[in-house]
Design a protein around this motif. Sequence first.
Motif, short mmCIF file in Angstrom:
data_model
loop_
_atom_site.label_atom_id
_atom_site.label_comp_id
_atom_site.label_asym_id
_atom_site.label_seq_id
_atom_site.Cartn_x
_atom_site.Cartn_y
_atom_site.Cartn_z
N SER A 60 0.67 -1.77 -0.05
CA SER A 60 0.09 -0.03 0.03
C SER A 60 0.80 1.10 0.52
N ARG A 61 2.21 1.15 0.94
CA ARG A 61 2.79 2.41 0.37
C ARG A 61 3.07 2.69 -0.56
N LEU A 62 3.57 1.87 -1.35
CA LEU A 62 4.88 0.93 -2.52
C LEU A 62 3.40 2.67 -3.64
N ALA A 63 2.39 1.85 -4.16
CA ALA A 63 0.78 2.69 -4.67
C ALA A 63 1.62 3.78 -4.53
N ILE A 64 1.42 4.80 -2.58
CA ILE A 64 0.95 5.90 -2.61
C ILE A 64 2.74 6.56 -3.22
N ILE A 65 3.62 6.03 -3.06
CA ILE A 65 4.45 6.37 -3.81
C ILE A 65 4.74 6.82 -5.05
N ILE A 66 4.20 5.80 -5.53
CA ILE A 66 3.78 6.13 -7.12
C ILE A 66 2.73 7.13 -7.56
N ALA A 67 2.12 7.32 -6.95
CA ALA A 67 1.16 8.20 -7.29
C ALA A 67 1.11 9.00 -6.91
N VAL A 68 2.15 9.82 -6.04
CA VAL A 68 2.94 10.74 -5.64
C VAL A 68 3.91 11.38 -6.73
N ALA A 125 10.58 6.21 6.87
CA ALA A 125 12.31 6.69 6.61
C ALA A 125 12.61 6.02 5.06
N ALA A 126 12.03 4.86 5.35
CA ALA A 126 11.70 3.86 4.18
C ALA A 126 11.21 5.05 2.11
N ASP A 127 10.53 5.70 2.74
CA ASP A 127 9.67 6.56 1.29
C ASP A 127 11.30 6.64 0.21
N LEU A 128 11.94 7.09 0.97
CA LEU A 128 13.30 7.86 -0.14
C LEU A 128 14.03 7.03 -0.79
N PRO A 129 14.12 6.34 -0.48
CA PRO A 129 15.28 5.55 -0.77
C PRO A 129 14.39 4.25 -2.02
N ALA A 130 12.69 4.61 -1.37
CA ALA A 130 12.61 3.61 -2.72
C ALA A 130 12.15 4.60 -3.69
N ALA A 131 11.68 5.46 -3.22
CA ALA A 131 10.91 6.68 -4.48
C ALA A 131 12.70 6.80 -5.08
N LEU A 132 13.57 6.82 -4.92
CA LEU A 132 14.96 7.59 -5.45
C LEU A 132 15.52 6.33 -6.43
N ALA A 133 15.30 4.73 -6.39
CA ALA A 133 14.96 3.45 -6.91
C ALA A 133 14.49 3.16 -8.29
N LEU A 134 13.28 3.72 -7.95
CA LEU A 134 12.09 4.09 -8.85
C LEU A 134 12.49 4.87 -9.52
N TYR A 135 12.90 5.97 -9.45
CA TYR A 135 12.86 6.95 -10.38
C TYR A 135 14.12 6.43 -11.35
N LYS A 191 27.93 4.70 -2.96
CA LYS A 191 28.42 5.27 -1.72
C LYS A 191 27.35 6.42 -1.04
N LEU A 192 26.37 6.36 -1.79
CA LEU A 192 25.05 7.20 -1.28
C LEU A 192 23.74 6.58 -0.23
N VAL A 193 23.57 7.14 0.13
CA VAL A 193 22.26 6.60 0.86
C VAL A 193 21.05 7.47 1.93
N SER A 194 19.92 7.00 1.73
CA SER A 194 19.09 8.23 1.92
C SER A 194 17.85 7.69 2.97
N PHE A 195 17.26 8.50 3.81
CA PHE A 195 16.14 8.19 4.14
C PHE A 195 15.13 9.76 4.70
N GLY A 196 13.88 9.66 4.62
CA GLY A 196 12.74 10.59 4.96
C GLY A 196 11.82 9.66 4.06
N GLU A 197 10.32 10.38 4.43
CA GLU A 197 8.74 10.19 4.54
C GLU A 197 9.09 11.08 3.61
N ILE A 198 8.16 10.52 2.87
CA ILE A 198 7.25 11.52 1.53
C ILE A 198 5.96 11.62 2.23
N GLY A 199 5.50 12.72 2.16
CA GLY A 199 4.46 13.10 1.84
C GLY A 199 3.33 13.35 0.40
#
Length: 467
Positions: free
Chosen positions: A337-345, A373-383, A394-402
Amino acid sequence: MPAKLKSVYICSSCGFESPKWNGKCPSCGEWNTFEEDIIEEVPKKSSLKAAPSAASGADCSDKIRTLSQIDTDEEIRYSTGAGELDRVLGGGLVKGSLVLLGGEPGIGKSTLLLQICSYLGAEHSILYVSGEESVRQVKLRADRLGVTTPNLYLLSMTDAESICSTIMSSRPEIVIIDSIQTMNIRSITSASGSITQVRECTNLFMHLAKDMEIPIFLVGHVNKDGAIAGPKVMEHIVDTVLFFEGDRHQSYRLLRAVKNRFGSTNEIGVFEMLDSGLEQVENPSLMFLSGRPTGVSGSCVGCVMEGTRPILAEVQALVTKSSYSAPRRTSTGFDFSRLAIIIAVLEKRAGLFYGTLDIYVNIVGGFRLDEPAADLPAALALYSSLMDMPINEKLVSFGEIGLGGEIRSVSNIAQRISEAQRLGFEKCIIPKMSLRQIDPKKYNIGIIAVSNIRQAFDYLKKEHNKD
């Protein structure tokens, strides 16, 4: 006159009793959870006898104590010798506690408990009660694991009342019951493993643990849905509920606390199954990041908190052209469900298009990311996968996507950055709002603060064009 037998149906999820079978439980709403149980009807007593009154119980006012009268100075925890297990238990095994350890068959429950006997047996006497194996089979497994402590006593028995009598007479310091589904009480007519037997046996061991202040481990099987077999009330009786997770085809095992009256439920323990038994993994981040590909799109490292422990895990995404009219969406280790929200955003706020594309998201190593906090790395991987643009390893990321595309702050920023720096990462994308929690000058890692997903994507473009 002998007691009559009566058939009732009990919901394995909530314990609701019904005189007939129901497809859906009217109490908790679960489907196909009713199981038949045979009980004895107790003959009704004469109505001439007076009903028990409120004053018919014993007076226990002499047992009442104030908080200041209760002594907590003495040590009440045992170290199990397995630091990962101690972490999940909240610091060790508490005296008088009842711990339920559940998991799929063959996941390593009995192996773990037999291994900790090697350490605990150095100072404490342990009674290992097996209802599934003979003492000879347990001895063979102990020899394979190298357990040779003289303070480990074995007993093969399934009668719960006899086991309790044996414990009261022999007075061991620690007891292991393997497993609760094989235990039975002779006065109950239901078969071993039934809802009534499991509930009453658990209640019997609970009273024994509290009265004698003996910590007791109970091994529990799981049903086809992955929950511990037996009534849900059994999980309310025990003090701690631990789950052993992991793919049987992989060597890594995760130990989680679902309930813990003596510690946090956010901690996890990581083990690796080897030929010699379970080995502790003290640095899970290195384990989850081992074998990472370089120069491949669709891969981004994220950092999540499991209790007080920061863990770095690789998020992989594959975006490809669909061969079906309805594109597929699959996630392993990431909330669907979180993945579906990230794709929509991403489609609405970043102008990307995934409508006719198949999307597959995977968390490497069998790990599961539940934190926002896993929202941002998932979005970057999709992009990255959509644009076929590799992300710097050598890059790491974390953050919540609204829902507005903004990157919201998360907790424990300092611990996450320190863990990334310790493992050799050079860049870290964090929410801009998190800058007030840290001093970037204290870290030898490049910190990139972004306020929305567009800024994060622009940074990836700039880094890619620079290379």
